[in-house]
Design an enzyme around this catalytic site. Structure first.
Site, PDB file in Angstrom:
ATOM      1  N   GLY A 146       0.711  -1.223   0.064  1.00 44.46           N
ATOM      2  CA  GLY A 146       0.031  -0.061  -0.063  1.00 44.46           C
ATOM      3  C   GLY A 146       0.849   1.372   0.022  1.00 44.46           C
ATOM      4  O   GLY A 146       0.228   2.247  -0.188  1.00 44.46           O
ATOM      5  N   ASP A 171       3.894   1.649  -1.750  1.00 41.13           N
ATOM      6  CA  ASP A 171       4.223   1.933  -3.305  1.00 41.13           C
ATOM      7  C   ASP A 171       3.217   0.950  -4.184  1.00 41.13           C
ATOM      8  O   ASP A 171       3.804  -0.265  -4.694  1.00 41.13           O
ATOM      9  CB  ASP A 171       5.783   1.477  -3.397  1.00 41.13           C
ATOM     10  N   LYS A 172       1.973   1.250  -4.133  1.00 43.86           N
ATOM     11  CA  LYS A 172       0.963   0.659  -4.822  1.00 43.86           C
ATOM     12  C   LYS A 172       1.414   0.135  -6.150  1.00 43.86           C
ATOM     13  O   LYS A 172       0.946  -0.902  -6.933  1.00 43.86           O
ATOM     14  CB  LYS A 172      -0.410   1.196  -4.891  1.00 43.86           C
ATOM     15  N   ASN A 213      -7.453   4.863   6.977  1.00 42.45           N
ATOM     16  CA  ASN A 213      -7.298   4.907   5.431  1.00 42.45           C
ATOM     17  C   ASN A 213      -8.800   4.165   4.977  1.00 42.45           C
ATOM     18  O   ASN A 213      -8.877   3.346   5.340  1.00 42.45           O
ATOM     19  CB  ASN A 213      -6.160   4.457   4.806  1.00 42.45           C
ATOM     20  N   ARG A 214      -9.332   4.851   3.717  1.00 44.99           N
ATOM     21  CA  ARG A 214     -10.216   4.083   3.006  1.00 44.99           C
ATOM     22  C   ARG A 214      -9.832   4.251   1.357  1.00 44.99           C
ATOM     23  O   ARG A 214     -10.603   4.881   0.540  1.00 44.99           O
ATOM     24  CB  ARG A 214     -11.593   4.497   3.248  1.00 44.99           C
ATOM     25  N   ASN A 272       1.409  -7.898  -4.180  1.00 46.61           N
ATOM     26  CA  ASN A 272      -0.042  -8.069  -3.285  1.00 46.61           C
ATOM     27  C   ASN A 272      -0.829  -8.011  -3.968  1.00 46.61           C
ATOM     28  O   ASN A 272      -1.087  -6.882  -4.926  1.00 46.61           O
ATOM     29  CB  ASN A 272       0.360  -6.980  -2.044  1.00 46.61           C
ATOM     30  N   ASN A 288      -4.483 -10.881  -1.155  1.00 44.97           N
ATOM     31  CA  ASN A 288      -4.871  -9.899   0.207  1.00 44.97           C
ATOM     32  C   ASN A 288      -6.575  -9.996   0.096  1.00 44.97           C
ATOM     33  O   ASN A 288      -7.059  -9.842  -0.895  1.00 44.97           O
ATOM     34  CB  ASN A 288      -4.527  -8.340  -0.520  1.00 44.97           C
ATOM     35  N   THR A 307     -12.708  -2.502   0.187  1.00 43.70           N
ATOM     36  CA  THR A 307     -13.215  -3.016  -0.971  1.00 43.70           C
ATOM     37  C   THR A 307     -14.585  -3.789  -0.399  1.00 43.70           C
ATOM     38  O   THR A 307     -14.306  -4.841   0.276  1.00 43.70           O
ATOM     39  CB  THR A 307     -12.351  -4.060  -1.731  1.00 43.70           C
ATOM     40  N   LYS A 339      -2.866 -12.633   3.212  1.00 46.13           N
ATOM     41  CA  LYS A 339      -2.807 -11.327   4.278  1.00 46.13           C
ATOM     42  C   LYS A 339      -4.301 -11.527   4.914  1.00 46.13           C
ATOM     43  O   LYS A 339      -5.265 -11.525   4.243  1.00 46.13           O
ATOM     44  CB  LYS A 339      -2.485 -10.082   3.515  1.00 46.13           C
ATOM     45  N   THR A 358      -5.194  -3.687   8.280  1.00 46.99           N
ATOM     46  CA  THR A 358      -5.862  -2.492   9.073  1.00 46.99           C
ATOM     47  C   THR A 358      -7.109  -3.183   9.733  1.00 46.99           C
ATOM     48  O   THR A 358      -7.763  -4.174   9.220  1.00 46.99           O
ATOM     49  CB  THR A 358      -6.413  -1.521   8.295  1.00 46.99           C
ATOM     50  N   GLY A 395       1.711  -1.559  13.562  1.00 50.68           N
ATOM     51  CA  GLY A 395       2.002  -1.130  14.778  1.00 50.68           C
ATOM     52  C   GLY A 395       3.500  -1.227  15.162  1.00 50.68           C
ATOM     53  O   GLY A 395       3.852  -0.580  16.144  1.00 50.68           O
TER      54      GLY A 395
END
Ligand SMILES: Cc1cc2nc3c(=O)[nH]c(=O)nc-3n(C[C@H](O)[C@H](O)[C@H](O)COP(=O)(O)O)c2cc1C
Length: 336
Positions: free
Chosen positions: A60, A62-63, A108-109, A141, A174, A180, A212, A242, A295
């Site tokens: 996320g 470096d997408k 984030n969203r 990913n 993922n 999503t 993941k 998350t 974290g």
């Protein structure tokens, strides 16, 4: 030095600060020494994967695999690009990222904003061609497009796997982003085992596959996922993505978060629950390697994860609050 830079960056909206700092570092990095914040070498292996050091950059950041060279220059042992989907998509409307500094957290969203797997394939190809002698560890990913129905999701994962497999060192399925709609349903055995089966069948390069997972699963669900991962010969589990749980935020941050609306929480509040998750996974599947994500801000956090049984430690939110110095800061204090 970073606290000053952070103060300036935090004057910008969070997503603009991210874009600006990546563009700036992309321009400036040739002036700096190679792998400048690299931790003391601590090679780690998971199956056939050899990590130069156990600190990785989580998915996320470096997408689109657009900044591999400048990011490797900092000294990460691995970088996970994506989440990538078959078709490009814009993600959710902005603003879609919120800072909660007093909790060292973000919400984030984003919604899998990415330029699509073909574009990402070209970016990785360019990086590999330009740095042919360099054995940088890249994870891919992969996810599904927002408009792909859940029952067809497996095809999206297959497209991404087939397009990226020859270029990346490992792949990550993922099924745990909260942004999503419905994606987390794919963690249920009836979907997950079909995805594992079909991806392994198509995995002609025999690339290590990881799944993941979300941090919001019950122990029973975690046990099922670990058993499915073993049944289909996955290489390991990344714990975790998350969280939808905001109870560990201060009450002021809970209010801020409520105002912001839906999204996944990252950063320090994830740590204690993630440790429980990893200990549980280790108790039901002791030989299944675990990559910790959630974290990590300092060497003590990393040490807790190591004691819980994780082998690789991925960073995202900690990088925003501590800057690239986090790499040295963490590793210099960690006894092996
Ligand atoms: C802005 C943002 C975007 C993210 N995008 C992705 C993503 O596309 N795919 C994914 O698997 N995880 C994504 N994540 C989750 C991170 O990879 C990581 O698992 C999570 O943030 C927990 O680690 P942290 O507490 O160190 O941030 C994202 C996190 C953030 C903050």
């Amino acid at each position: 030095m970073y606290p000053l830079l952070r103060q300036l960056l935090f004057l910008l909206p969070p997503e603009s600060a991210h874009v600006f700092s990546m563009l700036a570092w992309n321009m400036l990095h040739p002036l700096f020494p190679n792998r400048m914040f690299e931790p003391t070498p601590q090679p780690v292996s998971i199956g056939k994967l050899q990590f130069k050091n156990p600190l990785g950059l989580a998915a996320g950041f470096d997408k689109n695999a657009a900044y591999l060279a400048p990011l490797f220059k900092l000294g990460f042992g691995s970088i996970e690009i994506g989440t990538v989907t078959p078709k490009p998509q814009l993600g959710n409307p902005k603003p879609r990222l919120l800072r909660l500094p007093s909790n060292q957290a973000l919400i984030n969203r984003m919604g899998f904003n990415n330029q699509g797997v073909l574009h990402v394939q070209k970016n990785i190809e360019k990086f590999r061609n330009k740095h042919a002698n360099n054995n940088s560890m890249i994870g891919g990913n992969i996810g599904k497009n927002k408009d792909t129905p859940l029952q067809d999701a497996v095809n999206d994962y297959l497209i991404c796997l087939k397009t990226l497999a020859s270029l990346v060192d490992y792949l990550v399925i993922n099924v745990s982003s909260p942004n999503t709609p419905g994606l987390r349903e794919l963690q249920k055995p009836e979907y997950l085992e079909n995805i594992f089966y079909k991806l392994q069948e198509a995995n002609i390069y025999q690339k290590p596959l990881f799944v993941k997972i979300a941090p919001d699963l019950s122990l029973h669900e975690l046990t099922n996922i670990a058993h499915s991962a073993l049944k289909y010969n996955l290489t390991g589990i990344i714990a975790s993505n998350t969280s939808l749980n905001r109870v560990h935020l201060t009450s002021i941050n809970q209010q801020k978060a409520d105002q912001f609306g839906f999204g996944g929480l990252s950063g320090s509040p994830l740590l204690s629950n993630n440790l429980t998750i990893i200990r549980h996974l280790k108790s039901v599947a002791p030989n299944l390697p675990i990559i910790a994500s959630g974290g990590i801000q300092n060497s003590l956090d990393l040490q807790h994860y190591r004691e819980a049984g994780a082998k690789i430690f991925q960073i995202w939110t900690g990088f925003i609050y501590q800057g690239p110095f986090i790499l040295k800061k963490i590793s210099n204090f960690v006894p092996k």
